[in-house]
Design an enzyme around this catalytic site. Structure first.
Site, mmCIF file in Angstrom:
data_model
loop_
_atom_site.group_PDB
_atom_site.id
_atom_site.type_symbol
_atom_site.label_atom_id
_atom_site.label_comp_id
_atom_site.label_asym_id
_atom_site.label_seq_id
_atom_site.Cartn_x
_atom_site.Cartn_y
_atom_site.Cartn_z
ATOM 1 N N CYS A 1 24.431 5.694 16.893
ATOM 2 C CA CYS A 1 23.645 5.266 15.730
ATOM 3 C C CYS A 1 22.142 5.490 15.890
ATOM 4 C CB CYS A 1 23.914 3.808 15.391
ATOM 5 S SG CYS A 1 23.217 2.613 16.553
ATOM 6 N N CYS B 1 16.508 -0.298 31.860
ATOM 7 C CA CYS B 1 15.871 -1.554 31.466
ATOM 8 C C CYS B 1 16.086 -1.712 29.954
ATOM 9 C CB CYS B 1 14.386 -1.477 31.831
ATOM 10 S SG CYS B 1 13.524 -3.036 31.683
#
Length: 166
Positions: free
Chosen positions: A133, A153
């Site tokens: 997406c 991260c």
């Protein structure tokens, strides 16, 4: 004399521009066509589906505050999926405590995470987004543990945890 030096300094500083504005990757990215993803929605549809925090991280590439994610201390077995489209992104067995304040993983699920170069804060970083997406996830750095040496991260609000079936 001091007045002339002051004027010269003001002109000098006013004429300077940041190097990040000249990076070829940034210029190429701004000229490139927008990527098309398998899951596409209008901004209104994304806003209806996501919370405001999720929307700003996933769709506007914001960063959540460190140490605020409910997933930060999660130690259950399972898989972390994209909050926008449920694509599996990270397995719990690759999660580790990085001390940075964001959920961190040493390996993504191959093919489900895509990468771009990001100069938003003035130096090169590798941005991660959902390959399905296009939702912004976070950044990957080369200071993680073995076996990959990577630290993905990731903004916790970009993820949904699905516990393993028992």
């Amino acid at each position: 004399m001091q007045k002339n030096i002051a004027i010269i300094l003001v002109l000098l500083f006013a004429s300077c521009k940041g190097n990040s504005q000249e990076k070829k990757e940034v210029l190429a990215k701004s000229d490139a066509k927008e990527k098309v993803f398998a899951v596409t929605k209008t901004e209104a549809e994304w806003q209806n589906q996501l919370t405001p925090d999720q929307y700003y991280v996933l769709r506007k590439a914001a960063t959540e505050n460190p140490f605020t994610s409910e997933l930060l201390e999660n130690k259950e077995e399972g898989v972390y999926v994209c909050q926008g489209c449920d694509t599996p992104l990270f397995e719990s067995k690759t999660k580790f405590k990085s001390g940075t304040g964001w959920p961190s993983f040493y390996q993504e699920i191959e093919g489900n995470v895509a990468y771009d170069v990001d100069y938003k804060i003035g130096y090169k970083r590798t941005e991660e987004h959902c390959a399905t997406c296009g939702g912004h996830l976070g950044h990957v750095f080369e200071d993680g543990p073995e076996p990959t040496g990577e630290r993905h991260c990731i903004n916790g609000v970009a993820l949904k945890f699905i516990p393993a079936e028992k």
